[in-house]
Motif scaffolding. Sequence first.
Motif, PDB file in Angstrom:
ATOM      1  N   TRP A  33      46.865  39.497  37.557  1.00  0.00           N
ATOM      2  CA  TRP A  33      47.746  38.637  38.360  1.00  0.00           C
ATOM      3  C   TRP A  33      49.066  39.327  38.668  1.00  0.00           C
ATOM      4  O   TRP A  33      49.597  39.196  39.773  1.00  0.00           O
ATOM      5  CB  TRP A  33      47.978  37.322  37.629  1.00  0.00           C
ATOM      6  N   TYR A  64      48.354  41.870  41.387  1.00  0.00           N
ATOM      7  CA  TYR A  64      48.048  41.209  42.661  1.00  0.00           C
ATOM      8  C   TYR A  64      49.312  40.643  43.306  1.00  0.00           C
ATOM      9  O   TYR A  64      49.559  40.842  44.503  1.00  0.00           O
ATOM     10  CB  TYR A  64      47.028  40.097  42.430  1.00  0.00           C
ATOM     11  N   THR A  65      50.126  39.933  42.522  1.00  0.00           N
ATOM     12  CA  THR A  65      51.334  39.338  43.089  1.00  0.00           C
ATOM     13  C   THR A  65      52.371  40.395  43.468  1.00  0.00           C
ATOM     14  O   THR A  65      53.132  40.209  44.422  1.00  0.00           O
ATOM     15  CB  THR A  65      51.960  38.336  42.094  1.00  0.00           C
ATOM     16  N   ARG A 105      51.623  43.337  44.646  1.00  0.00           N
ATOM     17  CA  ARG A 105      51.143  43.888  45.914  1.00  0.00           C
ATOM     18  C   ARG A 105      51.325  42.890  47.052  1.00  0.00           C
ATOM     19  O   ARG A 105      51.645  43.263  48.189  1.00  0.00           O
ATOM     20  CB  ARG A 105      49.669  44.263  45.774  1.00  0.00           C
ATOM     21  N   ARG A 106      51.166  41.595  46.723  1.00  0.00           N
ATOM     22  CA  ARG A 106      51.273  40.567  47.761  1.00  0.00           C
ATOM     23  C   ARG A 106      52.715  40.213  48.089  1.00  0.00           C
ATOM     24  O   ARG A 106      53.086  40.081  49.271  1.00  0.00           O
ATOM     25  CB  ARG A 106      50.530  39.306  47.285  1.00  0.00           C
TER      26      ARG A 106
END
Length: 385
Positions: free
Chosen positions: A329, A332-333, A335-336
């Motif tokens: 997580w 992912y966050t 990168r997002r």
Amino acid sequence: MLYLLLDWLEQTYGPPGFQVFQFSTVRAGLAAATALLVALFAGKKIIRFLRTKQIGETVREGEDAGAVSHAHKAGTPTMGGVILLLALAVGTLLWADLRNAYVWIALVATLWMGAFGFADDYIKTIGRNKEGIAPRIKLAGQLSLGMIVGALIVFVLPPDGVSATFTSLPLVTNGGFDYDFLTPIVGWEVGWLIYIPVVTFILAGVSNAVNLTDGLDGLTAGTAAFATLAIVAMAYVSGNANLADFVNDVFLPGTSELVIFGAALSAACFGFLWYNGYPAQVFMGDTGSLALGAAIGTLAILIKKELYLPIVGAIFFAETLSVIIQTAWFKYTKRRDGEGKRVFRMAPLHHHYEALGVHESKIVIRFWIVTALLSIAALFLFRIR
């Protein structure tokens, strides 16, 4: 060794009362008592030696900057896993039948990962290198162990009337599942091509899971002790023809000797807890945690109960899952959104509860209770078909 001597005396001279040592339950009790006493009495001397040599725990960089500080644990002797391994080895070697292949596989597998853990602890403490051995070397040790254990089960262990690639499952009328399900389709035996990688994955996974759990005083040793007791009960049933038939489980001749190994392992953990309970006088280090994971995983695999591990070892798997979720997580966050976010205050899971303000000893006791309850649940499911 002592059992073989007593067995020889009984066979040669037939002294009254010596027949009792033929029963695995009697020798399991003696192995447990031996391992417990070795851990208690040798443990004190080993801890004194570790303290004299200043082989102590170091707080990882950045740990104090997080939500939980373990600065007060700096300098506590580590590499205490040696106590566990010594107690286990003495209890097993004295009271198990050393002509039994299952015993040697379980013991060597434990010492194998113990050696990798010892090397890691040695580099961190004596070599003053906080990185320890390279992760790829540790992984290579785990993978090679899994492949060797899987190959021994499939190709070396004597046939016992059960498919080598069979495994027990709860709530199944025929008692389990065979990894060799593709043979009727392809026309030749391919079960081992599935079974050996599965065994390798399980051993590597359990070894790492136990290693990740080792973060609070007494947590890993206590959890491992309760989980092992459940597996020992299953081993006793699997090694007894009448009991195995009664619960519709597979009968595995020779696995009753693993009851001795498991009893010594659980008692060694309880003996280690004498010094590792809060506040800890010694930490097991990777020497103990990697070896414990290998021991529990190998024991379950040898009695074909590896698919019960997520139940009896649920704490270990929850700890591992928390790390996977946290890492995935965060990446992912980041990168997002350009900024990483966390699901837990800290990972592994026990640090999350610490960060919430729960006292260390309370977390440990509650995790023990959860393991004990789930071990009982696993035995309940083991009985139901």
